[in-house]
Write a protein that holds these residues in place. Structure first.
Motif, short mmCIF file in Angstrom:
data_model
loop_
_atom_site.label_atom_id
_atom_site.label_comp_id
_atom_site.label_asym_id
_atom_site.label_seq_id
_atom_site.Cartn_x
_atom_site.Cartn_y
_atom_site.Cartn_z
N PRO A 128 0.83 -1.21 0.00
CA PRO A 128 0.00 0.00 0.00
C PRO A 128 0.86 1.26 0.00
O PRO A 128 1.95 1.29 0.59
N VAL A 129 0.36 2.30 -0.65
CA VAL A 129 1.07 3.58 -0.73
C VAL A 129 0.08 4.70 -0.45
O VAL A 129 -1.00 4.76 -1.07
N LEU A 130 0.42 5.57 0.49
CA LEU A 130 -0.41 6.74 0.80
C LEU A 130 0.45 7.98 0.70
O LEU A 130 1.50 8.05 1.35
N VAL A 131 0.02 8.94 -0.11
CA VAL A 131 0.77 10.18 -0.31
C VAL A 131 -0.07 11.36 0.16
O VAL A 131 -1.22 11.52 -0.28
N ALA A 132 0.50 12.17 1.05
CA ALA A 132 -0.15 13.40 1.51
C ALA A 132 0.63 14.58 0.97
O ALA A 132 1.82 14.75 1.27
N GLY A 133 -0.03 15.42 0.18
CA GLY A 133 0.66 16.55 -0.44
C GLY A 133 0.86 17.73 0.48
O GLY A 133 1.72 18.57 0.24
N GLY A 134 0.06 17.79 1.54
CA GLY A 134 0.17 18.89 2.49
C GLY A 134 0.89 18.48 3.76
O GLY A 134 1.93 17.84 3.72
N LYS A 135 0.31 18.84 4.90
CA LYS A 135 0.92 18.60 6.20
C LYS A 135 0.10 17.57 6.99
O LYS A 135 -1.03 17.27 6.62
N ALA A 136 0.69 17.06 8.07
CA ALA A 136 0.06 15.96 8.80
C ALA A 136 0.03 16.25 10.29
O ALA A 136 0.91 16.93 10.84
N GLY A 137 -0.97 15.67 10.97
CA GLY A 137 -1.10 15.80 12.41
C GLY A 137 -0.23 14.81 13.16
O GLY A 137 0.68 14.18 12.61
N LEU A 149 4.48 5.45 3.23
CA LEU A 149 3.84 6.74 3.46
C LEU A 149 4.77 7.82 2.89
O LEU A 149 5.99 7.74 3.07
N ILE A 150 4.18 8.82 2.23
CA ILE A 150 4.97 9.92 1.69
C ILE A 150 4.32 11.23 2.14
O ILE A 150 3.12 11.43 1.95
N LEU A 151 5.12 12.11 2.75
CA LEU A 151 4.64 13.40 3.22
C LEU A 151 5.41 14.50 2.49
O LEU A 151 6.63 14.62 2.65
N LEU A 152 4.68 15.30 1.70
CA LEU A 152 5.33 16.34 0.90
C LEU A 152 5.38 17.69 1.61
O LEU A 152 6.33 18.45 1.43
N GLY A 153 4.35 18.04 2.36
CA GLY A 153 4.33 19.33 3.04
C GLY A 153 4.22 20.53 2.11
O GLY A 153 4.53 21.66 2.51
N MET A 154 3.75 20.34 0.90
CA MET A 154 3.76 21.40 -0.11
C MET A 154 2.44 22.14 -0.26
O MET A 154 2.42 23.36 -0.45
N PHE A 155 1.35 21.43 -0.23
CA PHE A 155 0.07 21.99 -0.68
C PHE A 155 -0.90 22.17 0.49
O PHE A 155 -1.97 21.58 0.54
N SER A 156 -0.49 23.01 1.43
CA SER A 156 -1.30 23.30 2.60
C SER A 156 -1.90 24.69 2.49
O SER A 156 -1.30 25.59 1.91
N ASP A 157 -3.09 24.86 3.08
CA ASP A 157 -3.70 26.18 3.13
C ASP A 157 -3.20 26.99 4.33
O ASP A 157 -3.57 28.16 4.50
N ASP A 158 -2.40 26.36 5.19
CA ASP A 158 -1.92 27.00 6.41
C ASP A 158 -0.39 27.03 6.39
O ASP A 158 0.28 26.06 6.78
N ALA A 159 0.18 28.14 5.96
CA ALA A 159 1.63 28.25 5.82
C ALA A 159 2.35 28.15 7.15
O ALA A 159 3.52 27.75 7.22
N ASP A 160 1.69 28.51 8.26
CA ASP A 160 2.34 28.52 9.57
C ASP A 160 2.23 27.19 10.30
O ASP A 160 2.83 27.00 11.35
N LYS A 161 1.47 26.28 9.76
CA LYS A 161 1.28 24.98 10.41
C LYS A 161 2.55 24.13 10.25
O LYS A 161 3.15 24.11 9.17
N PRO A 162 2.97 23.42 11.31
CA PRO A 162 4.15 22.55 11.16
C PRO A 162 3.90 21.46 10.13
O PRO A 162 2.76 21.04 9.90
N LYS A 163 4.97 21.00 9.51
CA LYS A 163 4.84 19.96 8.49
C LYS A 163 4.25 18.68 9.06
O LYS A 163 3.47 18.00 8.41
N HIS A 164 4.63 18.33 10.28
CA HIS A 164 4.10 17.12 10.91
C HIS A 164 4.00 17.34 12.42
O HIS A 164 4.66 18.23 12.98
#
Length: 248
Positions: A128-137, A149-164
Motif C-alpha cells: 500500500p502507498v499513501l501520499v499526503a501533499g500537504g501537512k500531517a497531524g 507513506l509519503i509526506l510532501l508538506g507542499m500543498f497546505s492552506d496554512d503556511a504557519d502549520k508545522p509539516k508534521h
C-alpha cells in the motif's frame, strides 16, 4: 451514469451504487454528496466513482480494485483495510487514513489529520502507498508494519502549520516513510530514525510521485527539487522488552 445523492440516506445511496456496478457500469458520477458513509466499500470491480461533494467516513473501506475520485475534501478512515484500487482526494482529508491498509494507493492533495497510516501493512505481493501533499497531524505512521507513506508538506492552506505533528512513527516496526525536506527530529518517536535515500529508494519514490503528480496535474520536477529523507524503524520489535521472552 449519474446518481444524485441529494437527501439520500447512506444505505440507500450505497445500494444504488452496488446495483449500478452489478449492472455493468464502469463510470459512475455521484453528485450532491454530503457526508454519506461507506461509499465504495467492498467494491471488487474496476469501476471509477467520481464524487462531487464531501463523502463521509470509511470511504473505500475493504475496497478491492475500484478507483474513487473526490473533487472536494474527504473525512476520516479513508481506505480502511483496503486491498487494491486507488482513492484520489483533491482537497483535505481527516484522521486515521489507511488504517490496516494492505494494498492500493491513496493520494491526498492537501493536509491530512491524525494517525495517518496506522497499522498499515504489506500483504503478500501488495504494497500500500499513501501520499499526503500537504501537512500531517500527530502520530503519523503509528504502528506501521509495511507499505509506504509519503509526506510532501507542499500543498497546505496554512503556511504557519508545522509539516508534521508529535509522536511521528510511534510503534513503527515495518515499511518506509518518505518526507520531502526537513524532519523535526524532536517530534519523532524514539522507535524511528532519519536516514538518507539510496539510489533504489529514489527510483522507487520517483515512481510513486510520478503517479501522484499525474493525478493532480502537479509539476513532478518541482516536487523532486527538494531533498527527501526516509524514516525507518530502529527495531522490528519496538516493544519486545515489554513481554516475556519466547522459550528457547
Amino acid at each position: 451514469m449519474k446518481i444524485d445523492a441529494q437527501g439520500l440516506y447512506y444505505r440507500d445511496l450505497n445500494q444504488k451504487i452496488r446495483e449500478a456496478v452489478a449492472a455493468g457500469a464502469t463510470e459512475i458520477e455521484l453528485v450532491n454528496v454530503n457526508g454519506q458513509y461507506f461509499i465504495g466499500d467492498g467494491i471488487n470491480r474496476e469501476v471509477t466513482l467520481t464524487i462531487q461533494g464531501v463523502p463521509g467516513n470509511d470511504l473505500a473501506a475493504f475496497m478491492n480494485g475500484a478507483t474513487i475520485i473526490v473533487r472536494d475534501n474527504g473525512q476520516d478512515n479513508i481506505g480502511n483495510t483496503m486491498n487494491a484500487g486507488k482513492v484520489i482526494v483533491h482537497g483535505h482529508a481527516g484522521d486515521v487514513l489507511g488504517y490496516g491498509m494492505r494494498g492500493g494507493r491513496v493520494h491526498i492533495r492537501k493536509d491530512v489529520g491524525y494517525r495517518v497510516g496506522i497499522h498499515m501493512k504489506s500483504y503478500n505481493e501488495n504494497k500500500p502507498v499513501l501520499v499526503a501533499g500537504g501537512k500531517a497531524g500527530d502520530f503519523f505512521g503509528e504502528y506501521m508494519a509495511g507499505g509506504v507513506l509519503i509526506l510532501l508538506g507542499m500543498f497546505s492552506d496554512d503556511a504557519d502549520k508545522p509539516k508534521h505533528g508529535f509522536r511521528f512513527g510511534t510503534g513503527m516496526h515495518g515499511g518506509t516513510i518518505f518526507v520531502r525536506g526537513e524532519v523535526d527530529e524532536k517530534k519523532l518517536s524514539r522507535e524511528v530514525g532519519v536516514f538518507e535515500l539510496t539510489d533504489g529508494d529514489r527510483q522507487e519514490l520517483e515512481g510513486y510521485l510520478k503517479d501522484y503528480c499525474g493525478d493532480f496535474g502537479i509539476d513532478f520536477a518541482e516536487v523532486m527539487a527538494e531533498r527527501f529523507v526516509k524514516i525507518l524503524p530502529k527495531s522490528t520489535r519496538p516493544y519486545g522488552n515489554m513481554y516475556c521472552p519466547m522459550p528457547r
